[in-house]
Design a protein around this motif. Structure first.
Motif, PDB file in Angstrom:
ATOM      1  N   ASP A 198       0.842  -1.198   0.000  1.00  0.00           N
ATOM      2  CA  ASP A 198       0.000   0.000   0.000  1.00  0.00           C
ATOM      3  C   ASP A 198       0.881   1.253   0.000  1.00  0.00           C
ATOM      4  O   ASP A 198       0.676   2.185  -0.785  1.00  0.00           O
ATOM      5  CB  ASP A 198      -0.918  -0.025   1.216  1.00  0.00           C
ATOM      6  CG  ASP A 198      -2.014   1.033   1.157  1.00  0.00           C
ATOM      7  OD1 ASP A 198      -2.483   1.344   0.047  1.00  0.00           O
ATOM      8  OD2 ASP A 198      -2.397   1.547   2.214  1.00  0.00           O
ATOM      9  N   ARG A 199       1.871   1.261   0.871  1.00  0.00           N
ATOM     10  CA  ARG A 199       2.784   2.419   0.938  1.00  0.00           C
ATOM     11  C   ARG A 199       3.620   2.534  -0.335  1.00  0.00           C
ATOM     12  O   ARG A 199       3.797   3.625  -0.876  1.00  0.00           O
ATOM     13  CB  ARG A 199       3.712   2.287   2.146  1.00  0.00           C
ATOM     14  CG  ARG A 199       3.016   2.374   3.495  1.00  0.00           C
ATOM     15  CD  ARG A 199       4.019   2.519   4.625  1.00  0.00           C
ATOM     16  NE  ARG A 199       4.942   1.387   4.715  1.00  0.00           N
ATOM     17  CZ  ARG A 199       4.705   0.282   5.405  1.00  0.00           C
ATOM     18  NH1 ARG A 199       3.562   0.151   6.074  1.00  0.00           N
ATOM     19  NH2 ARG A 199       5.584  -0.693   5.442  1.00  0.00           N
ATOM     20  N   LYS A 224     -12.174   9.568  -4.656  1.00  0.00           N
ATOM     21  CA  LYS A 224     -12.120  11.001  -4.369  1.00  0.00           C
ATOM     22  C   LYS A 224     -10.839  11.318  -3.609  1.00  0.00           C
ATOM     23  O   LYS A 224     -10.322  10.483  -2.859  1.00  0.00           O
ATOM     24  CB  LYS A 224     -13.349  11.433  -3.567  1.00  0.00           C
ATOM     25  CG  LYS A 224     -14.640  11.357  -4.370  1.00  0.00           C
ATOM     26  CD  LYS A 224     -15.817  11.835  -3.544  1.00  0.00           C
ATOM     27  CE  LYS A 224     -17.109  11.795  -4.370  1.00  0.00           C
ATOM     28  NZ  LYS A 224     -18.287  12.230  -3.591  1.00  0.00           N
ATOM     29  N   ILE A 225     -10.376  12.549  -3.770  1.00  0.00           N
ATOM     30  CA  ILE A 225      -9.090  12.930  -3.209  1.00  0.00           C
ATOM     31  C   ILE A 225      -9.095  12.851  -1.681  1.00  0.00           C
ATOM     32  O   ILE A 225      -8.069  12.537  -1.058  1.00  0.00           O
ATOM     33  CB  ILE A 225      -8.671  14.334  -3.706  1.00  0.00           C
ATOM     34  CG1 ILE A 225      -7.144  14.431  -3.776  1.00  0.00           C
ATOM     35  CG2 ILE A 225      -9.279  15.431  -2.872  1.00  0.00           C
ATOM     36  CD1 ILE A 225      -6.519  13.580  -4.837  1.00  0.00           C
ATOM     37  N   GLU A 226     -10.249  13.062  -1.055  1.00  0.00           N
ATOM     38  CA  GLU A 226     -10.345  12.974   0.405  1.00  0.00           C
ATOM     39  C   GLU A 226     -10.100  11.542   0.890  1.00  0.00           C
ATOM     40  O   GLU A 226      -9.421  11.320   1.894  1.00  0.00           O
ATOM     41  CB  GLU A 226     -11.721  13.454   0.878  1.00  0.00           C
ATOM     42  CG  GLU A 226     -11.993  14.937   0.669  1.00  0.00           C
ATOM     43  CD  GLU A 226     -12.350  15.286  -0.773  1.00  0.00           C
ATOM     44  OE1 GLU A 226     -12.330  16.490  -1.098  1.00  0.00           O
ATOM     45  OE2 GLU A 226     -12.653  14.351  -1.564  1.00  0.00           O
ATOM     46  N   GLU A 227     -10.645  10.578   0.136  1.00  0.00           N
ATOM     47  CA  GLU A 227     -10.434   9.172   0.481  1.00  0.00           C
ATOM     48  C   GLU A 227      -8.965   8.794   0.328  1.00  0.00           C
ATOM     49  O   GLU A 227      -8.402   8.070   1.156  1.00  0.00           O
ATOM     50  CB  GLU A 227     -11.310   8.286  -0.420  1.00  0.00           C
ATOM     51  CG  GLU A 227     -11.176   6.803  -0.131  1.00  0.00           C
ATOM     52  CD  GLU A 227     -11.951   5.948  -1.123  1.00  0.00           C
ATOM     53  OE1 GLU A 227     -11.651   4.737  -1.204  1.00  0.00           O
ATOM     54  OE2 GLU A 227     -12.838   6.490  -1.821  1.00  0.00           O
ATOM     55  N   ILE A 228      -8.332   9.310  -0.728  1.00  0.00           N
ATOM     56  CA  ILE A 228      -6.925   9.016  -0.959  1.00  0.00           C
ATOM     57  C   ILE A 228      -6.054   9.619   0.148  1.00  0.00           C
ATOM     58  O   ILE A 228      -5.120   8.972   0.642  1.00  0.00           O
ATOM     59  CB  ILE A 228      -6.497   9.526  -2.352  1.00  0.00           C
ATOM     60  CG1 ILE A 228      -7.081   8.602  -3.432  1.00  0.00           C
ATOM     61  CG2 ILE A 228      -4.990   9.605  -2.481  1.00  0.00           C
ATOM     62  CD1 ILE A 228      -6.701   8.947  -4.837  1.00  0.00           C
ATOM     63  N   GLU A 229      -6.340  10.851   0.537  1.00  0.00           N
ATOM     64  CA  GLU A 229      -5.562  11.482   1.612  1.00  0.00           C
ATOM     65  C   GLU A 229      -5.699  10.704   2.919  1.00  0.00           C
ATOM     66  O   GLU A 229      -4.725  10.540   3.656  1.00  0.00           O
ATOM     67  CB  GLU A 229      -5.996  12.937   1.800  1.00  0.00           C
ATOM     68  CG  GLU A 229      -5.399  13.883   0.771  1.00  0.00           C
ATOM     69  CD  GLU A 229      -5.014  15.229   1.373  1.00  0.00           C
ATOM     70  OE1 GLU A 229      -5.833  15.781   2.135  1.00  0.00           O
ATOM     71  OE2 GLU A 229      -3.905  15.709   1.076  1.00  0.00           O
ATOM     72  N   GLU A 230      -6.898  10.231   3.204  1.00  0.00           N
ATOM     73  CA  GLU A 230      -7.103   9.445   4.420  1.00  0.00           C
ATOM     74  C   GLU A 230      -6.308   8.144   4.361  1.00  0.00           C
ATOM     75  O   GLU A 230      -5.668   7.737   5.337  1.00  0.00           O
ATOM     76  CB  GLU A 230      -8.597   9.133   4.600  1.00  0.00           C
ATOM     77  CG  GLU A 230      -8.888   8.383   5.890  1.00  0.00           C
ATOM     78  CD  GLU A 230     -10.369   8.085   6.060  1.00  0.00           C
ATOM     79  OE1 GLU A 230     -10.710   7.329   6.998  1.00  0.00           O
ATOM     80  OE2 GLU A 230     -11.183   8.613   5.271  1.00  0.00           O
ATOM     81  N   SER A 250      -3.555   7.700   2.708  1.00  0.00           N
ATOM     82  CA  SER A 250      -2.147   8.066   2.858  1.00  0.00           C
ATOM     83  C   SER A 250      -1.773   8.306   4.323  1.00  0.00           C
ATOM     84  O   SER A 250      -0.677   7.944   4.766  1.00  0.00           O
ATOM     85  CB  SER A 250      -1.842   9.317   2.021  1.00  0.00           C
ATOM     86  OG  SER A 250      -0.455   9.581   1.995  1.00  0.00           O
ATOM     87  N   ARG A 251      -2.682   8.902   5.074  1.00  0.00           N
ATOM     88  CA  ARG A 251      -2.425   9.105   6.507  1.00  0.00           C
ATOM     89  C   ARG A 251      -2.380   7.769   7.244  1.00  0.00           C
ATOM     90  O   ARG A 251      -1.509   7.534   8.094  1.00  0.00           O
ATOM     91  CB  ARG A 251      -3.517  10.000   7.124  1.00  0.00           C
ATOM     92  CG  ARG A 251      -3.381  11.475   6.796  1.00  0.00           C
ATOM     93  CD  ARG A 251      -4.286  12.332   7.683  1.00  0.00           C
ATOM     94  NE  ARG A 251      -5.697  12.020   7.493  1.00  0.00           N
ATOM     95  CZ  ARG A 251      -6.467  12.589   6.558  1.00  0.00           C
ATOM     96  NH1 ARG A 251      -5.961  13.497   5.744  1.00  0.00           N
ATOM     97  NH2 ARG A 251      -7.748  12.264   6.457  1.00  0.00           N
ATOM     98  N   GLU A 252      -3.309   6.879   6.890  1.00  0.00           N
ATOM     99  CA  GLU A 252      -3.386   5.586   7.571  1.00  0.00           C
ATOM    100  C   GLU A 252      -2.146   4.731   7.331  1.00  0.00           C
ATOM    101  O   GLU A 252      -1.691   4.019   8.225  1.00  0.00           O
ATOM    102  CB  GLU A 252      -4.631   4.825   7.116  1.00  0.00           C
ATOM    103  CG  GLU A 252      -5.932   5.410   7.651  1.00  0.00           C
ATOM    104  CD  GLU A 252      -7.155   4.731   7.056  1.00  0.00           C
ATOM    105  OE1 GLU A 252      -6.983   3.902   6.134  1.00  0.00           O
ATOM    106  OE2 GLU A 252      -8.283   5.042   7.505  1.00  0.00           O
ATOM    107  N   ASN A 253      -1.593   4.793   6.098  1.00  0.00           N
ATOM    108  CA  ASN A 253      -0.429   3.938   5.823  1.00  0.00           C
ATOM    109  C   ASN A 253       0.906   4.594   6.200  1.00  0.00           C
ATOM    110  O   ASN A 253       1.968   3.986   6.070  1.00  0.00           O
ATOM    111  CB  ASN A 253      -0.410   3.463   4.360  1.00  0.00           C
ATOM    112  CG  ASN A 253      -0.149   4.580   3.361  1.00  0.00           C
ATOM    113  OD1 ASN A 253       0.448   5.613   3.677  1.00  0.00           O
ATOM    114  ND2 ASN A 253      -0.579   4.365   2.123  1.00  0.00           N
ATOM    115  N   GLY A 254       0.839   5.844   6.661  1.00  0.00           N
ATOM    116  CA  GLY A 254       2.048   6.489   7.150  1.00  0.00           C
ATOM    117  C   GLY A 254       2.812   7.316   6.148  1.00  0.00           C
ATOM    118  O   GLY A 254       3.800   7.971   6.488  1.00  0.00           O
TER     119      GLY A 254
END
Length: 767
Positions: free
Chosen positions: A566-567, A607-613, A615-619
């Protein structure tokens, strides 16, 4: 006792000269030169040639490769390199060894310009090299060539490179060396750059290639620097239900295959067996005769005798001829309906998979009766809810002769049985592919390419008119080009590039290099040029995936694997988008950008909001929203970016594990046009217990990892599945394929079985 040198000159046998070659080969490696001398058992005789001696040493070193002593692959490579240096120097008339200093200078750097000039005149290299680079440019670039990077090659890599990729003269003798090849490819791909920056970018591209940070597609490796720059790997044709268009596409297929392009061909628009022709009922012969014609064309246009052409042909699971189509490569049944040299693929909508799960009936339809079903579109032009609504209506309303009812699960079982027996058909989940198509505003995706990683808009070419000039006899045909998909491919070596810092450095440069491929390409058919310039689509893939996992201490069958991938693939996706956006600032956006998902802040179907979330979750915490705003303002240079292709021969050149596949085995022998070559994974001596071979991995983990990667891929993956027939049954196999659909995968490539030994590798598409 005398030996015969390459020049034909005889001189006394000097064992010390053999030891000089061994000293070059063994420096810094964990191998014993005395062991090689002992095991080689060279039968010296008066008149033995130096080439014979070298060949025995190379062969003996290669045979000693094992998981316990992998350094022999590098010793054998250096012995082969030493031999190559001598041969090329002899042909080009310079000395490898300085007689005064005794130093080795395998590359004739000072003669680089004259060397290229000579072979441009002989038609080996393209004259564009001399038109776009001055003699001073050549001198500067020749100084940037790094001979020591030849030592990155293992034996298989340098053997394949020498046998298949390095340029040869008219007598078939190799005339260029590996680093010269990389530099000339880089110079070719830097030609679209501004004149004042061309040399700079040639150096940048050279470093990427020669450091084995990336590799480019087989056609690019072969043809960049050559007179005909056919650099693209694969093409996808859409055939209309019209006799002229059928054979026009047969001609296109022949021209593409002639220039070593692989083919994906969609035949789902063709009417079925027994359909009317000009209102004469029962007249149509259906799809299978067309499949056989394409099969014969692929075997006839055999690419200068090197190998047969290669094509995958896709048909929809609802097509009335699907039952015969499934059998085209099986050994049972009517041989008149067989086409053993093509690769069948099946396009499957969501509604079929649901009916399989619910054990419901399925209706096969004749495309002759499914035209103009909604807003001027045929049934195959629709997807998702629109497709399902019209399919259900047609299922109810079409006359009896237009349809045939079958059991959905029985059809599914037959498909899986054929896959179990032959390794094919490939699978294309059409609703997933179209739902996440970033350019759905401009078209529809019917099928994929030969290797099933390319997912782009397709359409038929319209034939407008035919005019005869009665005075001159000149005949003019007018067409309106459809979208003929073109694959412009390159891959990242994850063994060397897997951190944020390396991705940020490498990926945007690879985007730029592949965009330049589009400019430098020679197009066998004009429709390909039209589509390539409209979309400027590229495909970034990877090699050394399994090694990357092992190197980072990650087991394939683990949740840690899913988090890591994922990362990793988020990094590829982010810097690919960023690289394309930066290139759009400089060169302009692709023509169809406005209205695309990219322009609306939807990346990879999310959506970009889902992608940002995510990205935060995987570090990773990457600034996707900021990037989205820049994309909205400046556009994208490339309509499509990421596609995980097979990396067959180029993985072998790099000494890498292939593409996204797990290793085949910890030791095996690869048999191809270069002979039988010993294979061990990278650093097998260090990571022996960390590697797990493909047939011992639970394939559900292969699917789950692919599903995580798919979140960051705008196209698809050449996803192979590996099964041991003694350990898997029908229900388990069905569960694996159904899981792939449930988790949102777009394609499945080969079903590789231990019992199938003759699966044909995708050479045209391999990167």
């Amino acid at each position: 006792m005398e030996v015969v040198k390459r020049s034909g000159k005889r001189e006394k046998l000097d064992i010390n000269k053999i030891r000089i070659a061994l000293e070059f080969a063994f420096k810094g490696l964990n191998v014993d030169p005395l062991e090689l001398e002992t095991d080689a058992q060279i039968q010296f005789r008066d008149g033995i040639t130096t080439e014979e001696i070298q060949a025995v040493l190379i062969r003996t070193a290669a045979e000693k490769v094992s998981p316990e002593t992998p350094d022999w692959q590098y010793a054998a490579a250096r012995l082969l390199l030493y031999d190559l240096y001598k041969k090329v120097a002899h042909i080009r008339g310079y000395e490898v060894r300085d007689e005064l200093s005794k130093d080795y200078r395998p590359y004739n750097v000072e003669g680089f310009y004259n060397f290229v000039k000579k072979y441009v005149q002989e038609g080996i290299y393209g004259d564009y090299l001399l038109k776009h680079y001055s003699e001073e440019d050549f001198k500067e670039l020749s100084k940037h060539i790094k001979p020591e990077r030849d030592l990155y090659f293992n034996y298989t890599g340098i053997k394949i490179l020498a046998d298949r990729y390095l340029a040869r003269n008219e007598d078939g003798m190799v005339i260029e060396l590996p680093q010269e090849m990389y530099m000339l490819i880089s110079m070719t791909l830097a030609i679209p750059e501004r004149q004042e920056e061309r040399v700079k970018w040639a150096k940048e591209f050279y470093d990427l290639l020669s450091e084995h940070l990336i590799t480019v597609a087989t056609p690019t490796l072969m043809n960049a620097r050559r007179p005909f720059t056919q650099l693209s790997s694969c093409f996808i044709l859409t055939v209309d239900d019209d006799l002229y268009d059928i054979f026009d596409n047969v001609q296109k297929a022949a021209q593409i295959s002639k220039h070593a392009g692989g083919l994906g061909i969609y035949l789902g628009k063709l009417r079925a067996t027994g359909a009317p022709i000009r209102k004469f009922k029962g007249a149509s012969s259906g799809v299978i005769p067309v499949v056989k014609v394409i099969n014969d064309v692929m075997t006839y246009v055999d690419q200068l005798g090197m190998r047969k052409g290669s094509a995958s042909i896709t048909l929809d699971i609802w097509h009335k001829d699907i039952l015969d189509f499934l059998e085209v490569k099986t050994n049972a049944g009517d041989e008149r309906k067989k086409a053993h040299d093509i690769h069948p693929a099946i396009s499957i909508p969501d509604i079929f998979m649901r009916r399989v799960a619910n054990r419901e009936k399925w209706t096969l339809l004749d495309p002759y009766y499914t035209k103009n079903v909604r807003d001027g579109k045929n049934l195959e032009d629709l997807w998702g809810e629109a497709f399902e609504e019209e399919y259900l209506r047609l299922e109810r309303e079409l006359p009896k002769e237009a349809k045939k009812e079958v059991d959905a699960f029985d059809l599914w079982k037959r498909l899986l049985t054929v896959a179990f027996e032959t390794g094919e058909p490939y699978i294309f989940f059409r609703d997933h592919a179209n739902k996440k198509n970033p350019n759905k505003h401009a078209g529809v995706v019917y099928s994929s390419n030969l290797c099933h990683e390319i997912v782009q808009n397709m359409s038929v070419t319209r034939h407008l008119s035919r005019e005869l000039n009665q005075e001159t006899g000149e005949i003019t045909y007018r067409k309106q080009s459809g979208d003929v998909v073109v694959c412009n491919l390159g891959s990242i070596n994850l063994g060397k590039v897997h951190t944020k810092e390396t991705m940020e450095k490498v990926v945007p440069k690879l985007v730029r290099l592949l965009d330049n491929v589009i400019e430098m390409n020679y197009y066998a058919i004009p429709e390909a040029q039209y589509t390539n310039k409209r979309y400027r689509a590229i495909g970034i893939g990877v090699s050394n995936y399994h090694y990357c996992l092992v190197k980072n201490g990650i087991q394939w069958e683990s949740e840690e694997h899913l988090r890591f991938t994922d990362r990793l693939f988020e990094l590829i996706a982010f810097y690919a988008v960023k690289g394309s956006m930066e290139l759009a600032k400089e060169r302009g956006k692709y023509r169809l950008f406005e209205g695309s998902d990219w322009s609306r802040g939807i990346f990879f179907g999310r959506k970009i909001e889902e992608i940002e979330e995510n990205s935060r979750e995987n570090g990773n915490n990457l600034p996707w929203k900021e990037l989205s705003e820049e994309v909205r303002e400046h556009g994208m240079r490339n309509a499509y970016l990421i596609a995980l292709m097979p990396t067959g021969s180029t993985s072998l050149i790099l000494g890498a594990t292939p593409s996204i596949d797990p290793i085949f085995a910890k030791y095996y022998k690869e048999e191809n046009m270069s002979g039988i070559l010993p294979q061990v994974p990278p650093e097998i001596d260090r990571f022996f217990w960390h590697y797990k071979s493909a047939y011992h991995i639970d394939q559900e983990w292969v699917i789950r990892a692919a599903a995580v990667r798919q979140k960051w891929i705008d196209q698809a993956q050449s996803l192979n599945l590996f099964i041991d027939p003694e350990k898997i049954d029908g229900p388990k196999l069905s569960k694996i394929y159904q899981l792939a659909w449930e988790l949102g995968l777009k394609t499945i490539y080969y079903l590789r079985s231990k019992s199938i030994t003759d699966i044909e590798e995708c050479e045209s598409c391999a990167v």
